[in-house]
Design an enzyme around this catalytic site. Sequence first.
Site, short mmCIF file in Angstrom:
data_model
loop_
_atom_site.label_atom_id
_atom_site.label_comp_id
_atom_site.label_asym_id
_atom_site.label_seq_id
_atom_site.Cartn_x
_atom_site.Cartn_y
_atom_site.Cartn_z
N SER A 239 11.52 4.63 6.35
CA SER A 239 11.73 3.73 7.49
C SER A 239 10.72 2.60 7.59
O SER A 239 10.87 1.72 8.44
CB SER A 239 11.70 4.54 8.80
OG SER A 239 10.42 5.13 8.98
N ALA A 240 9.68 2.59 6.75
CA ALA A 240 8.65 1.56 6.91
C ALA A 240 7.92 1.33 5.59
O ALA A 240 7.89 2.20 4.72
CB ALA A 240 7.65 1.96 8.00
N LEU B 235 0.81 -1.21 0.00
CA LEU B 235 0.00 0.00 0.00
C LEU B 235 0.84 1.26 0.00
O LEU B 235 0.39 2.32 -0.43
CB LEU B 235 -0.93 0.00 1.22
CG LEU B 235 -1.92 -1.17 1.31
CD1 LEU B 235 -2.70 -1.09 2.62
CD2 LEU B 235 -2.86 -1.18 0.12
N LYS C 261 2.19 -2.56 9.02
CA LYS C 261 3.24 -1.57 8.82
C LYS C 261 4.52 -2.15 9.37
O LYS C 261 4.65 -2.36 10.57
CB LYS C 261 2.88 -0.25 9.51
CG LYS C 261 3.88 0.88 9.20
CD LYS C 261 3.36 2.24 9.66
CE LYS C 261 4.28 3.36 9.23
NZ LYS C 261 3.74 4.70 9.62
N VAL D 296 4.07 -0.48 4.12
CA VAL D 296 2.72 -0.86 4.54
C VAL D 296 2.14 -1.84 3.53
O VAL D 296 2.23 -1.61 2.32
CB VAL D 296 1.80 0.37 4.68
CG1 VAL D 296 0.43 -0.06 5.19
CG2 VAL D 296 2.41 1.39 5.63
N ASP E 125 1.77 15.90 10.67
CA ASP E 125 1.89 15.53 9.25
C ASP E 125 0.51 15.31 8.63
O ASP E 125 0.31 14.35 7.87
CB ASP E 125 2.75 14.28 9.08
CG ASP E 125 3.26 14.11 7.65
OD1 ASP E 125 3.28 15.13 6.91
OD2 ASP E 125 3.63 13.00 7.26
#
Length: 417
Positions: free
Chosen positions: A55-56, A50, A76, A58, A156
């Site tokens: 850093s990640a 997705l 995640k 999903v 954010d």
Amino acid sequence: MAHCGFNETSPKVQTPRPEIVKPTHGTIDQSKKPVLFEIFGEIWTVQSQLGQGVSASVYRVSSGRAAATTTAAAVKEFQADTHGGDYGYHKERSVLEDIQGHKNIVTLYGVFTNHSCMGVVNHCLLLELLDVSVSDLLVRGSSATQVGREGYVHADLKPRNILWGADDEGFKLIDFGLSFKEGNQDVKYIQTDGYRAPEAELQNSLAQAGVEVDYGCTTAVDIWSLGIILLEMFSGVKLKDTVCSQEWKDNRTAIVDHLFASNSVVCPAIPVYHLRDLIKSMLLNEPKQRCTAETALLSPFFSIPFAPRIEDLVLLPTPVLRLLNLIDDSHLHNEEEYEDILEDMKEECQKYGSVVSLLIPKENPGKGEVFVEYVNSSDSKEAQRLLTGRTFDGKFVVATFYPLSAYKRGYLYQTVQ
């Protein structure tokens, strides 16, 4: 998901075995994209990626042996010890655990660790799977309140981080990787270009120049971002270039007025000057003069009920479908024909998912329309995709989503055409 807990050491949570992540062929990060996760003793299949950040990543995942029991969620996965992955995981987990339970915040089902075939251990969050984002809606054509009440700054807010929760019929906030408690800011750079408040812009610039600053951004930065988002939703266009320009800094109020004066595609049920004034109060240069989330909700704009248009209902999935252009009035008053139609429609609709109920009103409101309640929004989305354009008794089917809450109350309102 009742078995999912927040405590990684809970006796109810089984430790995942290694060899879960395997290389797969695809267009995104072929060497690292997992095909399976073992979560709490169950194998979950990765259906798609997705999103991917520094850093990640999903993923959309599913678990279940049969379609009727399939459960979908989002994972995640944070990269271990690179680009602040571990820190980001602990930060987001802490924030989500602290503000869980609100209808406008993404649900955290649990946490687990994933062992790759290379022996790398990555922290993961198992999250509620949400639907279209506000960004998607802008391309196709009030969650900050709870965060502010808890003393958190999301830091954010942008269309991609506000997603539709189909089963709860509301928009929800995601991605709390930059969030912090007011007075405890622990990140130098916050917010995204185009949605960044003036005080955050100044703070980021000073930090980049190596100047020591006393970080003091408040929830007012979220209100600024929300004002830009509302302006984009009204205008239907992305405003990054506009809000980053010098003209915006010099004549912001005039630009807002111009956008409202020039946009003629407006639902007549909403007095747009209420929205215009609300947005202006969110975009004041001085943070302390901006409206708060609580005062924003007192705006007349939020007190005006209105019926969505048919094209709007298509964009926001729910477990209920509304099928149009199917049944002639003559069939409604012949009991035998009516019962046959009910059976035929139920048989057809069950091909695409588990049907909870089906209703065909004989009188207005909703006369001759078919309302189909599926067990979840995933089934209704699949049905909507496959039914639209099909023919039934020589008629082309038009399938839109319908609010579950209204259907449950028996409120079959006439939408604005």
